[in-house]
Structures are given as C-alpha cells and as structure tokens.
Design an enzyme around this catalytic site. Structure first.
Site, short mmCIF file in Angstrom:
data_model
loop_
_atom_site.label_atom_id
_atom_site.label_comp_id
_atom_site.label_asym_id
_atom_site.label_seq_id
_atom_site.Cartn_x
_atom_site.Cartn_y
_atom_site.Cartn_z
N SER A 121 52.42 39.64 30.07
CA SER A 121 51.22 40.45 29.84
C SER A 121 50.40 39.93 28.67
O SER A 121 49.23 40.23 28.55
CB SER A 121 51.60 41.91 29.60
N HIS A 142 50.37 39.33 37.09
CA HIS A 142 50.59 40.39 36.11
C HIS A 142 50.49 41.78 36.73
O HIS A 142 49.39 42.27 37.02
CB HIS A 142 49.59 40.23 34.96
N GLU A 154 46.97 41.30 38.42
CA GLU A 154 46.07 40.24 37.98
C GLU A 154 46.69 38.90 38.33
O GLU A 154 47.83 38.62 37.95
CB GLU A 154 45.88 40.32 36.46
#
Ligand code: NAI
Length: 506
Positions: A121, A142, A154
């Site tokens: 992250s 992510h 993501e």
C-alpha cells in the site's frame, strides 16, 4: 467464461492475503496459500472455509458450491510449491527488503511467463521490482481491507511494467467482482493520495481552535454528506495506522505542504489514544460504544434584531429569501441601521477580513457558509469574529435554528469548515489529474469505492462549482499565507474558464 489465471499463489495469509485468496477462489482459480509463519496458511484456509460455511448457513451458497470453493484453496509450505502458478500475489509484511527477497526467490521458481503482483500500500512498485530479472512482469495489485467487501483494486504500473500485465490483472479483477483502476507508481497511488485532504485539513481546523472535534464531524456529515466525520474516521482506522501514512506520503512527496501532518495526531499517537480499539481516541468508547458529546442547544431570544445582508454575500438572493422565510425583518438600506445583525457569506475569506474590508461594525457581524445550497443541507454553519457581541451571536443562532434545522457556530476561520475541507480535497484530486497519476474517471471510481465519499472528488468540485473552489483557495491563501492552498493548475484553468473538472483537453 474461463478464469484468466487458473493457478494463483497468494503469499501472506494475514488479513489481506486471506481476502485475496477468497475472491480468487470465488472467481474460479485454484489458489495456493503460503505463509512463512508455521501453520498460518492452514489457519488462513480454515478461516476461509468457515466464511463459506457461514454463507452456506445463510443460504447464499449451496453445499456443492461450498465444497467446490473449499477444494480450490490449498495451504502450502514453501515457495517451491508455487512453481506452476501463472499469477502470484504477495501480501506479506510491508517491508521493502522482505518483499524484494521474496520476489527474487519467487522468480527463480515460477515460469518466465508468470505474472507477479504485490499488494503493497505504501512502497514503490518500481523499487520492489528491481529485485527481479524481468521487472516488466511485475505490477502492484492493491486491494483494500476487507477485500471481499471493498470492491476496488488499484493496478499499479511500475517503471518497467508492461501494459499487458496491467490489462491482464484488470481483467482478472473483473472476474473477481472488483473494479480495477489504473495508477502510476506514485506515493499513495490513488486512494491513499486522494484521501489526504479530509483528515489533514480537519486537523488544521481543529488545531486552530475553530471548533471541537465533534462539531467538525457534525458539519462534514450533515453539510457535505460524508458518511463519517474525519475524527470518527481517524478513530476507526486508528492512529497507529493513519498517522504513519500521513507522514510517509508527506515525506515521499518531499514535504509537499498539502500533505503536512498534524502535531495533534503525533501527540495522541504518543499517548496511546489510538481510537476505537484502545477505547479512547477523539471520542471515548466506554464498553465499545462511542460516547458522543451533546450538541449545544439553540439559545432562546425573545426579540430578534433586524437583519442586514452584505451586498457581496455568496448566494445573496437565496440568503435574503431564507432570512425572510425565517421571519426576520430585513433591512434594505445601503448600510445597516445601528440595531441590525449584519450577515456576511464569504467564500474562502474569514468574517474578520470581510468586516474590515467592507467597513462593517464587527461587533454585530456574523458569517454564514452559503457555499452549500441551504435546501440541500441538514445543517447551517455560522462563524463569529473575535469582536462579535454575544447577543448578536445568539440572535443569529436562534434565527437560523428557528425552523428546526441544526446550527453550528464556529470561531472565525477562512472558508468555514466545509469550504476548507472540500476545496482541499478537490485541489488534491485536481493535482492528481494534472500529474497524470490516473485518469479522472478512475480517480472518481477509486475514491467512491475506496473512501466512500458522497461524490468522487471532481464531481464534488463540480457540485460546489469549480469557480467557487478556485475562489475559496485563492482567498484561503490570502488569509493563511500558506502554500498548501495554492490551486493546482488543473483546477485553476478549469475554474477560471468555468469548465467541469472532468473536462479533458482535446
Ligand atoms: P498481516 O500482518 O495481517 O499479514 C502478513 C502475513 O505475512 C503474516 O501472516 C506473516 O506471517 C506473513 N509473512 C511475513 N513475511 C513473510 C514472508 N517472507 N513470506 C511469507 N509470509 C510472510 O498484514 P496485512 O494487513 O494482511 O498486510 C499485508 C500487505 O498488504 C502489506 O504489504 C500491507 O501494506 C498491504 N495492505 C494492507 C492493508 C490493510 O488494511 N491491512 C490494505 C492494503 C494493503
């Protein structure tokens, strides 16, 4: 439809790895779950089976589906066991060297065509990928916690990642029931970058003594439609998680003032007042239940003074209609009478500046935030200046509460609360578009799904008006002299031309 990746390895059987394994199996992949802590992968698998059995009990799955899912997840004990995987997703501890060592080992085991992904992250995907001989096959993937419920992921392209790798991961995300958004490898990617404005600006406002935590939360919930106030949210995520993220993104962006963290959270973190999980944060949680301070009642005022509204007030016709509808006597003269309550409605400026510039009697001047359409909000926000008399403050409070709508009275602040916070969010989002972190459409989707804001940040800017956003920021810069309010070129140009913030150049 055949599943994109039939054999998927998931490394790390913690909160995230389990969630990823769950949705990968649900998509139809065979999943191998690996963890370096002895027995953790098997426990992770058991937790998944328990999850599916619960869904069976609720009638959401039938017995055959439940058995099929169980047969698709296997716990393994070594990286070698992942040799046949066509995709491996890493979700181990957030440590660059641990991840790099793991990817190096993994690459020596899997086939050259296998795709490798990291759920990091906050680390750079590019930096992790330098451990690989073939960095072009690695990308960030992510997910958010809890993975099965947070339906966005993501896909992060590192410096050398092949676009095809991102496309395949995005297709697979769709098969897992998630929406994929594409991000450049930049600090915080999309969601953690776009999410910087809400908490940091609210902390600045609290730090200036403009209002207490509960009042700021009430205003942002009731006036701007956020599901949780910023301090409720910080209590939920806990300061040991959120304060380091604030610091990390600030540092990674070389001390960009827009991301400057607050001493309030630093101190509370040091004190161990982390939030809900420690029973004390910005609120107290005796027996796990949040204790909300009572809201101050509206004062009782027998006779309201006449009201004079500044000719420069935002939404002046609307404000005049409102004051009239609330039963106050409106003055129509070019200047207020000696008895009048003076109302101003600035955008970005504070009440003090407006009173001084318009040469008004500051002792009788009160501000109201009319950036937000009064009909569309559940709360009105008033601000005094340091000279405002108590009777005038009470009169304004009583008047605007007289139809039963909630009212908060705050100390003077450039841009009240909602203007400041919304303009900050919109400005950060605009700058992400300017930098090309992602497309405007992906930004909107990621923020709505990842942060649960009432609108995507660009739609939020369009709702309140790009030109108003620009005006708020220009004036905040004047009031505070702080570069954190300088408008992004994206917002500056669109705001100046009256264009939508999602407008793309042809
Ligand atoms: P966690 O601490 O719950 O689980 C990590 C697991 O990895 C542990 O079971 C640990 O034994 C295992 N592990 C550590 N080193 C290993 C190695 N070398 N090989 C195999 N297994 C190893 O952590 P969590 O929360 O699941 O996070 C994992 C990753 O996901 C981190 O990179 C984190 O930044 C990221 N992430 C976390 C989110 C969250 O809200 N928890 C959200 C999005 C991403």
């Amino acid at each position: 439809m055949t599943v994109k990746f039939s054999n998927v390895g998931v490394i790390g059987a913690g909160a995230m790895g389990r969630g990823i394994a769950q949705i990968a199996a649900q998509a139809g992949s065979q999943v191998l779950l690996l963890d370096s802590f002895e027995g953790a992968a098997a426990r992770g698998r058991e937790a998944l089976l328990a999850q599916w059995r619960k869904q069976l009990d609720k009638g959401k799955l039938d017995a055959a589906q439940c058995d099929a899912l169980a047969s698709r997840v296997q716990a393994v004990e070594s990286v070698q066991a992942l040799a046949a995987c066509d995709l491996v997703i890493e979700a181990v501890v957030e440590d660059l060297e641990v991840k790099r060592a793991l990817f190096r080992e993994l690459e020596s085991v899997v086939s050259p065509s296998a795709i490798l992904a990291s759920n990091t992250s906050s680390l750079s995907v590019t930096a992790i990928a330098t451990a690989l001989k073939q960095p072009q096959r690695m990308a960030g993937f992510h997910f958010f916690n809890p993975v099965p419920l947070m339906k966005v992921v993501e896909v992060v392209a590192g410096f050398k990642t092949e676009p095809e790798v991102c496309r395949q991961l995005a297709d697979y995300a769709g098969q897992m029931g998630h929406s994929a958004v594409q991000a450049k490898d930049t600090p915080g990617f999309i969601v953690n970058h776009a999410g910087r404005g809400y908490g940091t600006e609210a902390l600045r406002i609290a730090g200036e003594g403009v209002a207490d935590f509960a009042t700021i939360d009430r205003i942002l919930r009731d006036q701007a439609g956020f599901r949780l106030g910023p301090f409720e949210l910080l209590d939920l995520t806990a300061l040991d998680v959120s304060h380091p993220v604030m610091e990390s993104i600030y540092r990674q962006y070389y001390e960009e003032p827009r991301f400057r963290p607050s001493v309030i959270t630093a101190q509370r973190l040091a004190a161990g007042a982390l939030g809900r999980k420690t029973g004390e944060g910005f609120y107290r949680y005796p027996d796990g239940e949040m204790q909300k301070p009572a809201e101050p009642p509206a004062p009782k005022v027998d006779t309201l003074p006449p009201v004079w509204v500044s000719p420069r007030a935002a939404r002046r016709p609307e404000l005049l209609r409102l004051v009239h509808a609330l039963g106050a006597q409106l003055e129509s003269g070019a200047a207020p009478s000696g008895a009048a309550l003076i109302l101003v409605a600035p955008l970005g400026f504070d009440v003090t500046t407006v009173a001084a510039v318009e040469r008004l009697d500051a002792t009788r001047t009160v501000g109201i935030d009319l950036m937000v359409d009064d009909a569309a909000t559940r709360r009105r926000v008033l601000a005094t200046n340091p000279a405002t008399r108590r009777d005038m403050r009470d009169a304004a409070h009583a008047l605007f509460a007289s139809d039963g709508k909630a009212v908060s009275v705050i100390r003077d602040s450039g841009g009240f609360v909602t203007q400041r916070v919304v303009a900050t969010i919109v400005n950060i989002a605009s700058d992400m578009c300017q930098q090309g972190v992602c497309s405007p459409a992906d930004l909107e989707l990621a923020v709505r799904l990842g942060l649960g804001y009432p609108q995507g940040p660009l739609a939020m800017g369009d709702l309140y008006g790009p030109t108003n956003m620009l005006e708020v920021l220009f004036n905040l810069q004047t009031v505070y002299g702080d570069p954190r309010y300088r408008p992004s070129p994206w917002l500056r140009r669109r705001g100046a031309l009256g264009l939508s913030l999602t407008h793309l150049e042809e």
